[in-house]
Write an enzyme that holds these catalytic residues in place. Structure first.
Site, short mmCIF file in Angstrom:
data_model
loop_
_atom_site.label_atom_id
_atom_site.label_comp_id
_atom_site.label_asym_id
_atom_site.label_seq_id
_atom_site.Cartn_x
_atom_site.Cartn_y
_atom_site.Cartn_z
N ASN A 49 50.02 -49.96 -25.22
CA ASN A 49 49.05 -50.02 -24.12
C ASN A 49 48.55 -48.59 -23.87
O ASN A 49 49.26 -47.79 -23.26
CB ASN A 49 49.76 -50.60 -22.88
CG ASN A 49 48.88 -50.61 -21.65
OD1 ASN A 49 47.68 -50.33 -21.72
ND2 ASN A 49 49.47 -50.94 -20.51
N LYS B 194 46.30 -47.57 -21.98
CA LYS B 194 45.85 -47.39 -20.58
C LYS B 194 44.52 -46.63 -20.54
O LYS B 194 43.73 -46.72 -21.47
CB LYS B 194 46.95 -46.72 -19.75
CG LYS B 194 48.29 -47.49 -19.87
CD LYS B 194 49.31 -47.13 -18.85
CE LYS B 194 50.57 -47.94 -19.09
NZ LYS B 194 51.64 -47.65 -18.15
N HIS C 77 49.61 -56.98 -15.41
CA HIS C 77 50.33 -55.71 -15.54
C HIS C 77 50.55 -55.15 -14.13
O HIS C 77 49.68 -55.28 -13.26
CB HIS C 77 49.50 -54.73 -16.39
CG HIS C 77 50.29 -53.50 -16.74
ND1 HIS C 77 50.48 -52.49 -15.84
CD2 HIS C 77 50.94 -53.14 -17.87
CE1 HIS C 77 51.22 -51.54 -16.41
NE2 HIS C 77 51.51 -51.93 -17.64
N GLU D 105 50.38 -52.31 -12.88
CA GLU D 105 49.35 -51.36 -12.39
C GLU D 105 48.14 -52.12 -11.87
O GLU D 105 47.50 -51.71 -10.91
CB GLU D 105 48.96 -50.38 -13.51
CG GLU D 105 50.08 -49.37 -13.76
CD GLU D 105 50.09 -48.76 -15.14
OE1 GLU D 105 49.08 -48.86 -15.87
OE2 GLU D 105 51.13 -48.18 -15.51
N GLU E 70 58.59 -56.43 -17.49
CA GLU E 70 58.35 -55.02 -17.22
C GLU E 70 58.75 -54.68 -15.78
O GLU E 70 57.92 -54.80 -14.86
CB GLU E 70 56.86 -54.69 -17.39
CG GLU E 70 56.37 -54.85 -18.81
CD GLU E 70 55.29 -53.83 -19.10
OE1 GLU E 70 55.46 -53.07 -20.06
OE2 GLU E 70 54.31 -53.76 -18.37
N GLY F 186 56.46 -45.98 -16.71
CA GLY F 186 55.95 -44.61 -16.58
C GLY F 186 56.86 -43.70 -15.77
O GLY F 186 56.43 -42.66 -15.28
N SER G 180 59.16 -47.42 -20.07
CA SER G 180 59.69 -46.13 -20.51
C SER G 180 60.45 -46.18 -21.84
O SER G 180 61.46 -45.49 -22.02
CB SER G 180 60.58 -45.51 -19.42
OG SER G 180 59.81 -45.22 -18.28
N GLY H 223 53.78 -47.90 -23.19
CA GLY H 223 52.68 -47.14 -22.61
C GLY H 223 52.71 -45.71 -23.12
O GLY H 223 52.22 -45.41 -24.21
N GLY H 224 53.33 -44.83 -22.34
CA GLY H 224 53.35 -43.40 -22.63
C GLY H 224 53.66 -43.05 -24.08
O GLY H 224 52.95 -42.24 -24.70
P1 PGA Z 1 55.50 -46.97 -20.18
O1 PGA Z 1 54.47 -48.12 -19.82
O2 PGA Z 1 56.00 -47.22 -21.56
O3 PGA Z 1 54.72 -45.69 -20.05
O4 PGA Z 1 56.62 -47.05 -19.17
C1 PGA Z 1 54.73 -49.45 -20.17
C2 PGA Z 1 53.61 -50.32 -19.70
O5 PGA Z 1 52.90 -49.94 -18.76
O6 PGA Z 1 53.40 -51.40 -20.23
#
Ligand code: PGA
Length: 248
Positions: free
Chosen positions: A8, A10, A93, A95, A165, A171, A211, A232-233
């Site tokens: 992802n 983002k 998600h 966010e 999640e 994050g 994470s 994500g990251g």
């Molecule tokens: P992250 O994000 O790996 O940065 O924690 C995961 C996600 O938002 O799906």
């Protein structure tokens, strides 16, 4: 065992950044035995599809409108995404739930529209830190699942992937423990068993996200119950992401 590895991206990467990223990542994508899905921003979808056309990699969008068509300035419909050959879309998600007030009924509408246009929803569910501390994790997961899947038939479930999640792990550099994740997945599967069938529950693919890094992804992916990872990251860093997609 083949796993889903979803990146992802983002709201990162402009045209040039994405070009560089895809150029560097593509050789690794060609070697992977996993099913990789890349989720760029809407404006990066065509570029990503074009770059990955000779690979087995799927592309996904990070969002879709809950409305089918019409005067909804700034929105992107499921039909539009289908016309760009988008394979998956993230729905629910945390966010989006937090910053854009995406509630369970909107999530339900989005899932229905995606299924109508033959796109696979990746439904994200998970508890906040407060809810976990109050021992409400299972209750929250049950609620999110039941409401998101309202009116969805068992045969349609085959096209839906669930991503567990926990909000507090996204994050934050705080990865959930393998035990936490396995318990949550067991609960998610139980909800599906109770509301659909044992077969539907067994067939449901549940990912973990929060994470994940190349240093810990392998531990999670080694469990047969964990169908893959939503990242994500770490998906933004080619070297990190490449190590994860080549895992197995
Ligand atoms: P992250 O994000 O790996 O940065 O924690 C995961 C996600 O938002 O799906």
């Amino acid at each position: 065992m083949k796993k889903y590895i979803m990146g992802n991206l983002k709201m990162n990467f402009d045209y040039q950044d994405l070009k560089k990223y895809l150029n560097e990542l593509t050789p690794f994508l060609k070697q992977t035995k996993n099913q990789v899905v890349i989720f760029p921003s809407f404006v990066g979808l065509a570029q990503t599809k074009e770059k990955l056309k000779n690979t087995n990699i799927f592309i996904g969008a990070q969002n879709v409108s809950e409305n089918e068509k019409g005067a909804f300035t700034g929105e992107v419909s499921a039909k539009m995404l289908k016309s760009f050959n988008v394979d998956y879309v993230l729905v629910g998600h945390s966010e989006r739930r937090k910053h854009f007030f995406e509630n369970d009924s909107k999530i339900n509408q989005k899932i229905k529209l995606l299924l109508k246009y033959g796109i696979k929803p990746v439904l994200c569910v998970g508890e906040t830190e407060k809810q976990r501390l109050q021992n409400k994790t299972n209750e929250v997961l049950t609620n999110q699942l039941i409401k998101a899947l309202k009116g969805i038939y068992e045969n349609e479930l085959e096209s839906i992937i669930v991503a567990y999640e926990p909000v507090w792990a996204i994050g934050t550099n705080k990865t959930a423990s393998e035990k936490n994740v396995l318990e949550a997945i067991k609960h998610i599967k139980n909800v599906i068993k109770q509301n659909y069938s044992l077969t539907a529950s067994n067939n449901l693919v549940v990912l973990y996200g929060g994470s994940l890094k190349s240093s810990n992804a392998k531990n999670f992916l080694s469990h047969k119950e964990i169908g893959g990872a939503l990242i994500g990251g770490s998906s933004l860093k080619v070297e990190e992401f490449a190590k994860i997609i080549l895992e197995n």
